[in-house]
Design an enzyme around this catalytic site. Structure first.
Site, PDB file in Angstrom:
ATOM      1  CD  GLU A 291      -0.072 -14.277   2.382  1.00 27.21           C
ATOM      2  OE1 GLU A 291      -1.037 -15.028   2.605  1.00 27.21           O
ATOM      3  OE2 GLU A 291       0.371 -13.457   3.211  1.00 27.21           O
TER       4      GLU A 291
ATOM      5  CG  HIS B 232       3.713 -10.521   1.197  1.00 29.26           C
ATOM      6  ND1 HIS B 232       3.656  -9.943   2.440  1.00 29.26           N
ATOM      7  CD2 HIS B 232       2.896 -11.605   1.231  1.00 29.26           C
ATOM      8  CE1 HIS B 232       2.816 -10.643   3.199  1.00 29.26           C
ATOM      9  NE2 HIS B 232       2.342 -11.651   2.488  1.00 29.26           N
TER      10      HIS B 232
ATOM     11  CG  ASP C  83       4.825  -9.213   8.728  1.00 29.75           C
ATOM     12  OD1 ASP C  83       4.647  -8.019   8.395  1.00 29.75           O
ATOM     13  OD2 ASP C  83       4.496 -10.165   7.998  1.00 29.75           O
ATOM     14  CB  SER C  84       0.446  -8.039   9.115  1.00 25.51           C
ATOM     15  OG  SER C  84       1.137  -8.209   7.895  1.00 25.51           O
TER      16      SER C  84
ATOM     17  CB  CYS D 271       5.156  -4.786   0.522  1.00 26.20           C
ATOM     18  SG  CYS D 271       4.013  -6.064   1.089  1.00 26.20           S
TER      19      CYS D 271
ATOM     20  CB  CYS E  85       4.527  -5.177   9.304  1.00 25.25           C
ATOM     21  SG  CYS E  85       3.058  -4.723   8.389  1.00 25.25           S
TER      22      CYS E  85
HETATM   23  N1  DGL Z   1       3.336  -7.045   6.039  1.00 26.26           N
HETATM   24  C1  DGL Z   1       2.633  -6.114   5.199  1.00 26.26           C
HETATM   25  C2  DGL Z   1       3.593  -4.988   4.775  1.00 26.26           C
HETATM   26  O1  DGL Z   1       4.793  -5.154   4.731  1.00 26.26           O
HETATM   27  C3  DGL Z   1       2.032  -6.773   3.981  1.00 26.26           C
HETATM   28  C4  DGL Z   1       0.877  -7.684   4.293  1.00 26.26           C
HETATM   29  C5  DGL Z   1      -0.308  -6.972   4.933  1.00 26.26           C
HETATM   30  O2  DGL Z   1      -0.991  -6.191   4.244  1.00 26.26           O
HETATM   31  O3  DGL Z   1      -0.533  -7.172   6.110  1.00 26.26           O
HETATM   32  O4  DGL Z   1       3.148  -3.908   4.504  1.00 26.26           O
END
Ligand code: DGL
Length: 262
Positions: free
Chosen positions: A150, A186, A7-8, A184, A70
């Site tokens: 976050e 989050h 993931d990012s 997403c 992600c």
């Molecule tokens: N992990 C990203 C997503 O699911 C969200 C956070 C980011 O923008 O990197 O799209």
């Protein structure tokens, strides 16, 4: 079996949580590219390049499957990853999330929320159109939700105001959607907040649990336990542990987070 999850940042820990619940015997290596977060505002070429580098790092740890947790990266990099590593199952979150929304929307009136890049890239819209061509789809980028998640701002007046601004009018009206994809990493931790605005009738589809289901079907899952997790990040072990604990639903010790360079 060792499964690589990428993931990012820490958001994908919601996906790891679902994967561990569904495949408790598997060993996982989780990589959060915290140094280059967010992906959600970056161009497809950049996200693809980052995703290939992250996957390379996981491959060097001998993972036998790769989960792109992600949504942003799943939307633009899945094909590139699968063609680079044809010998390894590569699973993203978009297709399982879209499939679940199609299944769980009796009227075929589907809402999708995600980051700016996910929505602009159109991967959810394309997947839903493929699976259920007659479905009506509305989409909205809800970028500020990432920061709220976050910060752990779930019940604050500011969080309510943001959720109301994004979703209030958008989900009301004569023809309200009957399911909504939380597109997403989050957003699952904001489920209660989103539910307060969306009301009880709307089915909220969490891509994390549907992705875990797809992977378990592909690889086979045994009951029991004993699986391990190794945490890798590209920056900030302390922040990864602090914020990530909330997403994973269990405490992460900063000393257990290895910092790697991609
Ligand atoms: N992990 C990203 C997503 O699911 C969200 C956070 C980011 O923008 O990197 O799209």
């Amino acid at each position: 079996m060792t499964i690589g999850v990428f993931d990012s940042g820490v958001g994908g820990l919601t996906v790891l949580r679902a994967l561990r619940a569904r495949m408790p015997q598997a060993d996982f290596v989780y990589l959060g590219d915290t140094a280059r977060l967010p992906y959600g505002t970056k161009s497809p070429d950049t996200v693809r390049r980052y995703a290939l580098q992250a996957a390379e790092a996981l491959r060097s740890r001998d993972v036998s499957a790769l989960v792109v947790a992600c949504n942003t990266a799943s939307g633009v990099a899945l094909e590139a990853l699968a063609s680079r590593w044809p010998d390894v199952p590569v699973v993203g979150v978009v297709e399982p999330g879209a499939a679940a929304a199609c299944r769980r929307s009796p009227a075929g009136n589907i809402a999708v929320i995600g980051t700016e890049s996910t929505i602009r890239g159109g991967a959810y819209q394309a997947a839903i159109a493929r699976l259920r061509p007659e479905a009506r789809v509305r989409v909205r980028a809800c970028s500020v939700f990432v920061a709220l998640a976050e910060e752990g701002w779930f019940d604050t007046p500011a969080a309510e105001a943001v959720a109301q601004a994004y979703l209030g009018d958008w989900l009301q009206g004569d023809d309200p959607p009957d399911s909504m994809v939380l597109g997403c990493t989050h957003f699952p931790v904001l489920t209660d907040l989103i539910r307060r605005i969306a009301g009880d009738a709307l089915v909220l589809v969490d891509s994390a649990s549907t992705t875990a289901e797809v992977l378990a079907e592909r690889l086979g899952a045994e009951p029991g336990g004993g699986g391990s997790v190794q945490f890798l990040a590209t920056d900030g072990a302390d922040r990864f542990a602090r914020v990530g604990s909330r997403f994973l639903g269990q405490t992460i010790d900063a000393t257990d987070v290895e910092i790697v360079d991609l």
